[in-house]
Design an enzyme around this catalytic site. Structure first.
Site, PDB file in Angstrom:
ATOM      1  N   VAL A 179      27.916  -8.209   0.647  1.00 44.32           N
ATOM      2  CA  VAL A 179      27.297  -7.148   1.448  1.00 44.32           C
ATOM      3  C   VAL A 179      26.072  -7.613   2.239  1.00 44.32           C
ATOM      4  O   VAL A 179      25.528  -6.842   3.041  1.00 44.32           O
ATOM      5  CB  VAL A 179      26.933  -5.898   0.593  1.00 44.32           C
ATOM      6  CG1 VAL A 179      28.174  -5.232   0.032  1.00 44.32           C
ATOM      7  CG2 VAL A 179      25.918  -6.238  -0.497  1.00 44.32           C
TER       8      VAL A 179
ATOM      9  N   ASN B  27      27.257   0.533  -3.968  1.00 48.28           N
ATOM     10  CA  ASN B  27      26.878   0.274  -5.355  1.00 48.28           C
ATOM     11  C   ASN B  27      26.465  -1.177  -5.613  1.00 48.28           C
ATOM     12  O   ASN B  27      25.701  -1.434  -6.547  1.00 48.28           O
ATOM     13  CB  ASN B  27      28.071   0.654  -6.245  1.00 48.28           C
ATOM     14  CG  ASN B  27      27.959   0.097  -7.638  1.00 48.28           C
ATOM     15  OD1 ASN B  27      27.160   0.576  -8.438  1.00 48.28           O
ATOM     16  ND2 ASN B  27      28.736  -0.944  -7.941  1.00 48.28           N
TER      17      ASN B  27
ATOM     18  N   SER C  82      18.131   3.880  -8.310  1.00 51.41           N
ATOM     19  CA  SER C  82      17.699   3.499  -9.665  1.00 51.41           C
ATOM     20  C   SER C  82      16.503   4.375 -10.022  1.00 51.41           C
ATOM     21  O   SER C  82      15.874   4.973  -9.135  1.00 51.41           O
ATOM     22  CB  SER C  82      17.262   2.029  -9.645  1.00 51.41           C
ATOM     23  OG  SER C  82      16.530   1.700 -10.814  1.00 51.41           O
TER      24      SER C  82
ATOM     25  N   TYR D 173      12.758  -5.295  -5.715  1.00 51.45           N
ATOM     26  CA  TYR D 173      13.800  -4.358  -6.170  1.00 51.45           C
ATOM     27  C   TYR D 173      13.296  -2.913  -6.068  1.00 51.45           C
ATOM     28  O   TYR D 173      13.996  -2.028  -5.558  1.00 51.45           O
ATOM     29  CB  TYR D 173      14.176  -4.710  -7.611  1.00 51.45           C
ATOM     30  CG  TYR D 173      15.336  -3.939  -8.208  1.00 51.45           C
ATOM     31  CD1 TYR D 173      16.635  -4.440  -8.156  1.00 51.45           C
ATOM     32  CD2 TYR D 173      15.125  -2.728  -8.881  1.00 51.45           C
ATOM     33  CE1 TYR D 173      17.699  -3.746  -8.739  1.00 51.45           C
ATOM     34  CE2 TYR D 173      16.184  -2.032  -9.456  1.00 51.45           C
ATOM     35  CZ  TYR D 173      17.472  -2.548  -9.385  1.00 51.45           C
ATOM     36  OH  TYR D 173      18.518  -1.857  -9.965  1.00 51.45           O
TER      37      TYR D 173
ATOM     38  N   ALA E  24      10.893  -1.705  -4.161  1.00 48.08           N
ATOM     39  CA  ALA E  24      10.753  -1.298  -2.753  1.00 48.08           C
ATOM     40  C   ALA E  24      12.123  -0.973  -2.162  1.00 48.08           C
ATOM     41  O   ALA E  24      12.289   0.011  -1.433  1.00 48.08           O
ATOM     42  CB  ALA E  24      10.070  -2.403  -1.953  1.00 48.08           C
TER      43      ALA E  24
END
Ligand code: NAD
Length: 260
Positions: A72, A98, A151, A164, A166
């Site tokens: 991705v 995901n 999350s 992560y 941010a």
């Protein structure tokens, strides 16, 4: 005489799901849950062999699944894969962003910038690229849904995890912005914020540490099974979920609710 309460469908049968990060954890469980409900599933992952294995598991149970190799972080590859999926399945109804990976790093680590760029690419930029690539196909569906996996790091922060954190806060913001832009077309966009889930991302944490964390921090005092996240993704894709959009939903065993 009051108006009759209308019937809203809870079926995803025959619908097409395009899913990233389908080879493991939450993605694999999502693929199975949708296939069990009769959806046709396009499974992409950087781990092509893993995605093929999940497609084979689903096919063995009589479901329809195809695997696609997709990193991705490669914008052109996202476009190509989406077109391939739309051709193979004759359209796309649901997009679930995901795919993810994580690496903790200190602010003064020499490779901080590299980790930052990679995390933002995998976790955030990929979402908007997949959405923009899939839009022409989602627009031809009469029940289009986009679900982004964020999350609990979209609400607060764990130490040494700034890139992560941010990115996940960015996913929450992007979800709201997309919901506003696409609402007039009836396309819903929501984010799910898992708490601790036992997946490839967390399996290397020693079991004792996992249990201690879950006991101290979640109301339910345990990690989630990935299938418990997958069911929330399915719920947001049901035709009956037609008025839920722009929502950033914790599925965290009560972690955010719990103070002590
Ligand atoms: P996982 O490691 O089991 O699955 C992640 C999948 O993403 C893997 O199959 C991996 O190959 C794939 N992937 C990684 N980088 C990729 C890339 N560049 N291109 C395409 N695919 C790639 O982990 P998981 O926990 O199931 O993660 C799924 C999502 O859930 C992630 O976005 C993660 O941030 C999020 N999340 C997980 C937890 C948790 O506790 N496990 C908590 C909150 C959020």
């Amino acid at each position: 005489m009051k108006a009759e309460v209308p019937h809203l469908s809870r079926s995803v049968e025959g619908r097409v799901l395009f899913l990233t990060g389908a080879a493991s954890g939450i993605g694999r469980a999502t693929a199975h849950v949708f296939a069990r409900e009769g959806a046709r599933v396009a499974l992409s992952d950087i781990d092509e062999e893993g995605a093929r294995a999940v497609a084979a598991e689903i096919a063995a149970k009589g479901g329809e699944a195809h695997a696609y190799a997709l990193d991705v972080t490669d914008g052109d590859a996202i476009l190509d894969t989406v077109e391939l999926v739309a051709t193979d399945f004759g359209g796309i109804d649901y997009l679930v962003n995901n795919a993810g990976a994580a690496r903790l790093t200190a602010l003064d680590a020499p490779d901080f910038d590299d980790i930052w760029d990679w995390q933002i690419n995998v976790l955030l930029t990929a979402h908007q690229r997949a959405v923009r690539a899939a839009l022409p196909h989602l627009r031809t569906s009469n029940a289009a849904r986009i679900v982004n996996i964020a999350s609990t790091e979209a609400f607060g922060a764990t130490a040494r995890n700034s890139a992560y954190v941010a990115a996940k806060h960015g996913v929450a913001g992007l979800t709201k912005a997309l919901a506003v832009d696409l609402g007039k077309e009836g396309i819903t966009v929501n984010a799910i914020c898992p708490g601790p889930v036992l997946t490839g991302l967390t399996e290397k944490i020693p079991e004792n540490d996992r249990n201690t964390f879950a006991h101290r921090r979640t109301a339910l005092r345990r990690y989630a099974d990935p299938v418990e996240i997958a069911h929330m993704i399915l719920s947001l894709c049901l035709p009956a979920a037609s008025y839920v959009t722009g929502a950033v939903i914790p599925v965290d065993g009560g972690m955010i609710a719990r103070n002590a």
